[in-house]
Structures are given as C-alpha cells and as structure tokens.
Design a protein around this motif. Structure first.
Motif, mmCIF file in Angstrom:
data_model
loop_
_atom_site.group_PDB
_atom_site.id
_atom_site.type_symbol
_atom_site.label_atom_id
_atom_site.label_comp_id
_atom_site.label_asym_id
_atom_site.label_seq_id
_atom_site.Cartn_x
_atom_site.Cartn_y
_atom_site.Cartn_z
ATOM 1 N N SER A 1 -7.119 7.672 -6.512
ATOM 2 C CA SER A 1 -6.685 9.049 -6.780
ATOM 3 C C SER A 1 -7.848 10.027 -6.584
ATOM 4 O O SER A 1 -7.618 11.195 -6.275
ATOM 5 C CB SER A 1 -6.065 9.164 -8.181
ATOM 6 N N ASP B 1 -2.319 12.204 -9.245
ATOM 7 C CA ASP B 1 -3.316 13.047 -8.568
ATOM 8 C C ASP B 1 -2.628 14.149 -7.775
ATOM 9 O O ASP B 1 -1.399 14.182 -7.681
ATOM 10 C CB ASP B 1 -4.229 12.183 -7.666
ATOM 11 N N ILE C 1 -3.400 13.821 -1.045
ATOM 12 C CA ILE C 1 -2.655 13.849 0.233
ATOM 13 C C ILE C 1 -1.263 13.228 0.141
ATOM 14 O O ILE C 1 -0.407 13.477 0.982
ATOM 15 C CB ILE C 1 -3.448 13.158 1.364
ATOM 16 N N GLY C 2 -1.056 12.393 -0.877
ATOM 17 C CA GLY C 2 0.267 11.785 -1.065
ATOM 18 C C GLY C 2 0.562 10.669 -0.057
ATOM 19 O O GLY C 2 -0.216 10.423 0.871
ATOM 20 N N ILE D 1 2.181 -0.429 0.737
ATOM 21 C CA ILE D 1 0.773 -0.160 0.347
ATOM 22 C C ILE D 1 0.176 -1.284 -0.511
ATOM 23 O O ILE D 1 -1.035 -1.341 -0.684
ATOM 24 C CB ILE D 1 0.631 1.209 -0.387
ATOM 25 N N TYR E 1 -3.514 -3.547 4.035
ATOM 26 C CA TYR E 1 -2.728 -2.411 4.543
ATOM 27 C C TYR E 1 -3.455 -1.110 4.208
ATOM 28 O O TYR E 1 -3.849 -0.883 3.071
ATOM 29 C CB TYR E 1 -1.325 -2.377 3.927
ATOM 30 N N ARG E 2 -3.603 -0.270 5.201
ATOM 31 C CA ARG E 2 -4.217 1.040 4.997
ATOM 32 C C ARG E 2 -3.284 2.075 5.599
ATOM 33 O O ARG E 2 -2.638 1.811 6.605
ATOM 34 C CB ARG E 2 -5.595 1.124 5.680
ATOM 35 N N GLY E 3 -3.227 3.240 4.966
ATOM 36 C CA GLY E 3 -2.318 4.298 5.394
ATOM 37 C C GLY E 3 -2.273 4.459 6.911
ATOM 38 O O GLY E 3 -3.322 4.495 7.554
ATOM 39 N N GLY F 1 -12.337 2.303 3.283
ATOM 40 C CA GLY F 1 -11.665 1.351 2.389
ATOM 41 C C GLY F 1 -11.379 0.048 3.084
ATOM 42 O O GLY F 1 -11.660 -0.121 4.279
ATOM 43 N N THR F 2 -10.831 -0.881 2.319
ATOM 44 C CA THR F 2 -10.589 -2.230 2.854
ATOM 45 C C THR F 2 -9.101 -2.562 2.920
ATOM 46 O O THR F 2 -8.708 -3.538 3.546
ATOM 47 C CB THR F 2 -11.257 -3.274 1.935
ATOM 48 N N LEU G 1 -7.523 -3.555 0.299
ATOM 49 C CA LEU G 1 -7.312 -4.674 -0.639
ATOM 50 C C LEU G 1 -7.127 -4.198 -2.082
ATOM 51 O O LEU G 1 -6.672 -4.952 -2.943
ATOM 52 C CB LEU G 1 -8.514 -5.630 -0.590
ATOM 53 N N GLY G 2 -7.493 -2.900 -2.334
ATOM 54 C CA GLY G 2 -7.485 -2.388 -3.718
ATOM 55 C C GLY G 2 -6.131 -2.551 -4.394
ATOM 56 O O GLY G 2 -6.021 -3.137 -5.489
ATOM 57 N N LEU G 3 -5.062 -2.062 -3.748
ATOM 58 C CA LEU G 3 -3.731 -2.111 -4.390
ATOM 59 C C LEU G 3 -3.159 -3.531 -4.405
ATOM 60 O O LEU G 3 -2.373 -3.872 -5.285
ATOM 61 C CB LEU G 3 -2.765 -1.145 -3.699
HETATM 62 P P1 ADP Z 1 -7.693 1.389 0.543
HETATM 63 O O1 ADP Z 1 -7.778 2.401 -0.534
HETATM 64 O O2 ADP Z 1 -8.936 0.590 0.657
HETATM 65 O O3 ADP Z 1 -7.239 1.931 1.841
HETATM 66 P P2 ADP Z 1 -5.654 0.338 -1.072
HETATM 67 O O4 ADP Z 1 -5.031 -1.029 -1.087
HETATM 68 O O5 ADP Z 1 -6.293 0.792 -2.295
HETATM 69 O O6 ADP Z 1 -6.596 0.331 0.152
HETATM 70 O O7 ADP Z 1 -4.560 1.368 -0.663
HETATM 71 C C1 ADP Z 1 -3.701 1.091 0.426
HETATM 72 C C2 ADP Z 1 -3.219 2.386 1.031
HETATM 73 O O8 ADP Z 1 -2.398 3.079 0.128
HETATM 74 C C3 ADP Z 1 -4.275 3.393 1.322
HETATM 75 O O9 ADP Z 1 -4.898 3.124 2.575
HETATM 76 C C4 ADP Z 1 -3.539 4.710 1.298
HETATM 77 O O10 ADP Z 1 -2.885 4.911 2.540
HETATM 78 C C5 ADP Z 1 -2.491 4.478 0.258
HETATM 79 N N1 ADP Z 1 -2.895 5.048 -1.069
HETATM 80 C C6 ADP Z 1 -3.291 4.366 -2.158
HETATM 81 N N2 ADP Z 1 -3.491 5.218 -3.193
HETATM 82 C C7 ADP Z 1 -3.207 6.455 -2.753
HETATM 83 C C8 ADP Z 1 -3.227 7.767 -3.349
HETATM 84 N N3 ADP Z 1 -3.594 7.961 -4.607
HETATM 85 N N4 ADP Z 1 -2.902 8.806 -2.561
HETATM 86 C C9 ADP Z 1 -2.542 8.649 -1.265
HETATM 87 N N5 ADP Z 1 -2.511 7.434 -0.641
HETATM 88 C C10 ADP Z 1 -2.843 6.341 -1.376
#
Ligand code: ADP
Length: 466
Positions: free
Chosen positions: A359, A391, A394-395, A404, A409-411, A421-422, A424-426
């Motif tokens: 966020s 937050d 950008i949404g 996600i 997976y990345r946006g 980013g990687t 992998l966070g979510l």
């Molecule tokens: P990373 O942050 O390393 O790209 P995440 O697994 O954390 O990987 O998130 C995956 C994708 O989810 C992000 O690349 C982004 O496109 C989307 N995303 C996650 N959190 C948000 C957020 N708060 N606002 C907008 N997009 C988000």
C-alpha cells in the motif's frame, strides 16, 4: 431396465391380476354350480317319488280290477299320486307340468273307470270287462311315467354337460393364464438376474479399475510430495547460501557509498545506487522464496500460541515507518479492541508487512494508508478478526484481482522499473492466511486505491483499548 424386461414384467403382473380376477369369479361360479347341482338333485328325488306313486297306483288299479283290493285303496293311491304330481321343485315347476299330455289323459281315463264302478271290492262278474278296459290304460300310465323320467333325466344331463363344459373352459383359460405367467415371469427373472449379474460384474471391474487408478494417484501424490519436500529443501539450502554473500555485498556497497562520498563522481554514485537497489531486490527475492518454501514444508504445523493482532499491526507499522516517511504517506491505525488469534507471530508479521508495504509502494505521495482492526461474524456464524488496509494509490483492475495472489504475478500494466518487486509478496500473504484458517477479500478499481481485508478466526477477545 431394458425394454424387453419391462414388457415381460408387465405381462407377468397383468396375468397375475387376471388370474386373481378369474379366481374370484371362479369361487362365485362354484357357488352357482353347487346350487345348480342341488337344483338337479331335488327334482331327481321328486321324479323318483312320482315314479313310485305311479307304480303303486297302477298296481292298485290292477289289483282292484281283479278283485284283490277295494276301490277306496285305489282312490287313496290316486290321491297320493296327485299330491306328488302337484309338488313344485326348486326350478319352480311342478312334476305334473313336466308330464306329457298322454299321461294326464291315461290318468283321467282311469279316474272315469274307477268312479263309474261300485265302491268296495269289485264283483267277479265285472273283472273281465274292467280288465279289458284298464290294461291299456295301466300300460299307458306306466309308459308315460317312464317317458317323464327319461325326458327329465335328459334335461338334467344336458345341464350337467353344460356345467362341465363351462368349468372345463374356465379351467383351460386359467391354465393358459398360469402358463403365460410362468413363462413370462420365468423369462423376466432369468433376464433380470442376467442383467443384474452383468451390472454387478461391470461395477466390480469399475471399482477394481478405480482402486488401481487411486493407488497410482496415491503413489503419484507421494512422489510429488517427496519432490516438493526435496525442492523446498533445495531452495532453502540454496537461499541460505545466497543470503550470506548477498548480505555481505550489500554491506560492502554501503561501505563504498559512505567512503569519501565527496570524491565520488555522479556516475560512480549512480552505479553504486543501481548496485544497491538490485542487491536489495535480490535479497528480497531470496527471503521471500525462503519464506514460501518454509511455509510449504510446514503445512498443518501451526503453533498453538495466542497472538495479539494489535501487537502485530503496531510492530509492522514501526518497521515500515522509514518507508512511510520516504513515500510521504501517513499511516492511520484505528482499533477499539484487541483480538487474539491462534498462530505464528513471525508469519503474521510478514503478512502485515507485505500488505502494508504494497500500500506504500502502490500508494500516492501525500496520501494516507488506513489500517483498521475490528471483529465480524462470517456466514457460518464464526467470529473473525478483520484487518483492513486501505490505500489511495493506483488500484487494481477488477479482472486482475483473482491473479494477484499467484506466485511471481506482477501487475500486467505496471511500469516495472517504477514499482520494483518479485511478485511473491501476496502469494506469501495468502499462504499464511490460509494456514491460519482465514481468507482475504480485495476491493479495488484502477485509480481508486485498494482495500485488503484479512479475515482470521478469533480465539479470544482482548482488552479494550482507550
Ligand atoms: P509485488 O508487489 O512484488 O509486485 P505482490 O505479490 O506483492 O508482488 O503483488 C502482486 C501484484 O498485485 C502487484 O504487482 C500489483 O500489481 C498488485 N498489487 C498488490 N498490492 C497492491 C496495491 N496496494 N495497490 C495496487 N496494486 C497492488
């Protein structure tokens, strides 16, 4: 059931019903037959008596005409015969009405002879004359009486014959019904048993096949589990080996940055910054992979500790304070109560850090990120603690939301050089929340910020926070 068996079963049932109806009818007609027989018997007895009275009368007549008895005796015998002829039997007819007219004529003729003669025993002088008159009359009476018996016997025979024919017909009908029932029922039973046997064999083969498939799937799963464990062990070993030199590289980069920075050319500083940024990304990746492989290997092993969610949120906010400041984003934390969940503190810390870090990363400067802690019931009536992280960044596009949480997976339309980013966070977040018996909801639209709601089952409600 095959069509042929349905037809056979229907025929069997139908014949059984017909047999039932026929046996009811049969029992009724048996009663009628008994009645008919008794009807035949009663007149038979009557006719025998009539025959006897006729003979008695004829004998009396003959005796009288020869002076062997009185006129009175003849008249008594005649009266008895008249009585007998007047008897009405069960068929509603009198015996007399069955007699041929010749019988009556002969009787009348005899009556005339008797009434015109003097009473008492006949004088001998009249014997011959009366004998001559009476002999043909007596013969006629006896002959007519025999006719009466014979014709009646014939009519009884006819009735009995009709009865026997009727019974034989009905018996034949019942017998054919029975044959149809036995044949169709037997055929049905045979075919049905054969079908059932076939079905049984097929089901047994299928079960056998499925058991084999299940066994091989089980072996496959065991093999995959072994592979997965080996993969996790490998990742964890490799990552350990990578982390140590990486941390050392990052340390040396910092040293180089701090070493007489005034002598560094602009280009030199830039190179060092790129080096630092990429090594940090690499470290992040290594650590994320390490976490994932650790969680993969620890499925089902959740520590039974009560973790305060308020503590988790506050510690994550503290750790991310520099990031908030750097991004010029204000954190807002709202909660009136604390909630305890059962689980792993380090894992939950990582979840909060990952979601809040996103966020910040995807938030816009000079905005705020609101974190709220509250409790809600879900559909099954269980109490859940819900942490929402909202937050103003950008949404995420609606259709992208389900993806996600996939690893790496990345946006899709994300400017990757701007948002490092990687991916992998979510994936880590989802794995940990699943592991804790919870679930995640995401509400977002492009350009309108994002809200992540983390639902985790509550074990106990904590103290009120003033
Ligand atoms: P990373 O942050 O390393 O790209 P995440 O697994 O954390 O990987 O998130 C995956 C994708 O989810 C992000 O690349 C982004 O496109 C989307 N995303 C996650 N959190 C948000 C957020 N708060 N606002 C907008 N997009 C988000």
């Amino acid at each position: 059931m095959p069509r042929s068996q349905v037809v056979l079963a229907s025929i069997s049932i139908l014949t059984l019903i017909l047999l039932g109806i026929s046996s009811i009818y049969e029992s009724q007609s048996a009663g009628e037959r008994t009645q008919l027989l008794s009807n035949a018997e009663t007149p038979a007895a009557s006719i025998i008596f009539t025959q006897r009275e006729t003979l008695v009368y004829s004998t009396q007549l003959a005796l009288w005409s020869n002076g062997g008895t009185t006129r009175r005796e003849v008249q008594i015998a005649r009266a008895l015969l008249a009585q007998r002829l007047a008897v009405i039997d069960s068929s509603g007819l009198s015996m007399g009405s069955r007699a041929h007219s010749g019988y009556w004529k002969a009787l009348e003729a005899s009556d005339q002879v008797v009434s015109s003669a003097p009473p008492g025993i006949l004088p001998e002088s009249m014997h011959e004359k009366l004998n001559i008159t009476l002999i043909p009359i007596i013969d006629e009476i006896v002959a007519q009486a025999r006719n009466l018996v014979v014709s009646y016997q014939r009519s009884v025979d006819r009735e009995m014959k009709m009865l026997a024919e009727d019974t034989a017909q009905r018996d034949a009908f019942n017998l054919s019904l029975l044959y149809i029932f036995i044949i169709s029922g037997g055929l049905f039973l045979f075919l049905n048993t054969r079908t059932n046997l076939r079905n049984f064999r097929r089901a047994r083969d299928e079960i056998y096949g499925e058991r084999i498939a299940l066994e091989s799937a089980r072996q496959e799963v065991a093999k995959l589990q072994d592979l997965d464990a080996a993969k996790n062990a490998l990742i964890s070993n490799v990552n350990h080996e990578l982390r140590t030199p990486l941390t050392s590289i990052i340390g040396y980069i910092e040293l180089l940055q701090r070493d007489n920075p005034e002598n560094h050319s602009r280009e030199h500083r830039l190179h060092l910054e790129v080096l630092q940024r990429n090594s940090l990304i690499l470290l992040n990746l290594v650590e994320s992979l390490l976490s994932l492989s650790k969680f993969d290997g620890a499925v089902g092993e959740l520590p039974q500790l009560h973790v305060s969610l308020r503590d988790v949120i506050e510690d994550s906010l503290f750790a991310l304070r520099p990031a908030f400041e750097k991004a010029d984003i204000k954190p807002i934390f709202l909660s009136t109560n604390d909630f305890y969940v059962r689980g792993d503190r380090a894992q939950l810390d990582q979840v909060l850090i990952n979601v809040i870090a996103n966020s910040i990363k995807f938030g816009s400067s000079n905005s705020s990120v609101t974190i709220e802690l509250l409790s809600r019931k879900n559909i099954e009536g269980r109490d859940f603690a819900v942490i929402t992280i909202k937050d103003e960044g950008i949404g995420i596009a609606k259709e992208e939301i389900p993806q996600i949480f996939q690893r790496f997976y990345r946006g899709e339309n994300l400017p990757k050089d701007r948002y490092e980013g990687t991916g992998l966070g979510l994936a880590i977040v989802k794995q940990v929340i699943d592991h804790h018996g919870g679930f995640i909801e995401v509400d977002s639209e492009i350009g309108k910020g994002a809200t992540f709601a983390l639902w985790i089952p509550i074990v106990e409600e904590g103290k009120e926070v003033g």
